[in-house]
Design a protein around this motif. Structure first.
Motif, PDB file in Angstrom:
ATOM      1  N   ASP A   1      -5.651  -6.261 -12.071  1.00 24.10           N
ATOM      2  CA  ASP A   1      -4.821  -5.683 -12.781  1.00 24.10           C
ATOM      3  C   ASP A   1      -5.038  -4.628 -14.201  1.00 24.10           C
ATOM      4  OD1 ASP A   1      -4.117  -8.178 -13.267  1.00 24.10           O
ATOM      5  OD2 ASP A   1      -2.369  -7.522 -14.004  1.00 24.10           O
TER       6      ASP A   1
ATOM      7  N   THR B   1       0.749  -6.210  -7.843  1.00 23.10           N
ATOM      8  CA  THR B   1      -0.008  -4.776  -7.955  1.00 23.10           C
ATOM      9  C   THR B   1      -1.099  -4.606  -6.795  1.00 23.10           C
ATOM     10  OG1 THR B   1      -1.248  -5.006  -9.975  1.00 23.10           O
ATOM     11  CG2 THR B   1       0.667  -4.006 -10.468  1.00 23.10           C
TER      12      THR B   1
ATOM     13  N   ASP C   1      -2.478   2.363  -3.456  1.00 21.37           N
ATOM     14  CA  ASP C   1      -2.600   2.785  -5.169  1.00 21.37           C
ATOM     15  C   ASP C   1      -3.977   2.879  -5.522  1.00 21.37           C
ATOM     16  OD1 ASP C   1       0.376   1.856  -5.450  1.00 21.37           O
ATOM     17  OD2 ASP C   1      -0.487  -0.205  -6.584  1.00 21.37           O
TER      18      ASP C   1
END
Length: 383
Positions: A172, A198, A203
């Motif tokens: 991250d 995350t 993403d």
């Protein structure tokens, strides 16, 4: 030129505290193992310099670096350091070397960038602290040395730099820092639904980031699928001038902070495959919370990079190093196994390529416009 190993005596006896997952020895054990095995030839070992505060502000804020230095000097934190910079928390505790140790890791990776400027391979097991943010500690990481390494490579004039992260936890901090930059390709393979929560499949970090969350029980066969169907094709498409591998060992079956099921055969195979794709290759450490599996993994990776096999029984001096390790974990899952002290290589851990993983890889291939897989030499595990 032979690969270079960067280490430091600061890791010997340095601990985050008896209750912390990083109370175990890691880099110092790897240093002892490679020496016991005779795997350090003339000129291959370099002592890591400690990065100066001004060098660290190439990424981190001056206020944060100053707070980190003050916390080490005082062995205490004030309210600002605690609330703003996340220093003195359970994850990021105050300990005697809390500035000097990460600054040494940062100095090592920046030296690695310099050493590979004209080509080469460098292993920095003290690097890989990929969670730290510009203004705060995060996830056991006080400084983000992968980011500092990537920025140092950029300063050499390189315009295509790839970062591959096979730690069980999402990178991250690296993505937050460099995920939107067109000259960086970031690939993170990590356990789904695992802290820091995350790195979702969709993403992109605003740029070239590729995130592959993998299911529990991720096995050697599945890592081979990911390597040949996704990682290597993405790198071939990007044509990097340098590759940095964060080689966290916490994805190995016996690690207590993940629920993945790799053997260290997978780490050695990934390292060798990536080395062959670029004339500049830096291998970092990362996560790893079982003292035997982390030491054996990073020692094995160093051996693989130097052409040493790992199948034979270890000589007595190396076995003695591993036999002397201790761990405060209790329960049948954490009992010491005979092969932990007798050999470097884990038993292979094959398994099916589960449909959900294959579908995620196919999605990422389609998004990247990849047409074919890349197949290299047979796995080191079968050599």
């Amino acid at each position: 030129m032979k690969p270079v190993f960067i280490g430091s005596e600061i890791y010997r006896g340095s601990s985050y505290g008896a209750a912390h997952p990083l109370h175990i020895p890691r880099v110092s054990t790897v240093m002892d193992m490679v020496r016991a095995l005779g795997w350090l030839g003339p000129g291959q070992y370099r002592t890591s310099p400690r990065a100066k505060p001004v060098a660290l502000t190439g990424f981190h804020t001056p206020d944060y670096i100053a707070a980190l230095e003050r916390a080490e000097a005082a062995q205490a934190v004030d309210e600002v350091a605690f609330k703003r910079h996340a220093l003195g928390t359970t994850a990021n505790p105050v300990f005697p070397e809390m500035f000097r140790r990460p600054a040494t890791g940062a100095g090592g990776v920046m030296l690695a960038a310099q050493l590979v400027a004209e080509g080469g391979v460098v292993h920095v097991p003290g690097g890989g602290t990929h969670h730290a943010m510009a203004d705060r500690a995060n996830g056991f990481c006080y400084l983000n040395d992968p980011v500092l390494c990537l920025l140092a490579l950029r300063r050499l004039g390189l315009s295509r730099i790839a970062y591959v992260d096979i730690d069980a936890h999402h990178a991250d901090g690296v993505e937050a820092a460099l995920g939107a930059d067109d000259d960086m390709l970031l690939i993170s393979v990590h356990e789904e639904n695992r802290w820091p929560y995350t790195g979702k499949l969709t993403d992109t970090g605003g740029g070239r980031s590729t995130n592959l969350p993998v299911p529990r029980g991720f096995n050697d066969t599945e890592m081979g699928h990911v390597l040949h169907r996704l990682i290597l094709p993405l790198l071939a498409q990007f044509d990097p001038q340098a590759v940095v591998l964060q080689c966290g060992s916490d994805a190995i079956l016996e690690d207590p902070l993940s629920r993945l099921a790799l053997s260290n055969n997978a780490h050695a195979e990934v390292a060798l495959a990536l080395r062959d794709l670029s004339q500049r290759f830096v291998v970092l450490g990362g996560g790893g919370y079982n003292p035997w599996s982390v030491a054996r993994c990073w020692t094995r990776v160093w051996g693989a990079l130097n052409g040493h096999g790992a199948g034979a029984e270890l000589p007595a001096p190396a076995q003695d190093i591993l036999a002397a390790l201790t761990w405060n974990r209790r329960g049948p899952a954490w009992q010491v196994q005979p092969h932990w002290a007798s050999t470097l290589n884990d038993p292979p851990r094959p398994g099916p390529v589960r449909p959900e993983l294959a579908d995620r890889v196919a999605y990422l291939r389609k998004r990247a416009g990849l047409a074919r897989a890349v197949h290299l030499a047979p796995s080191i595990a079968r050599a």
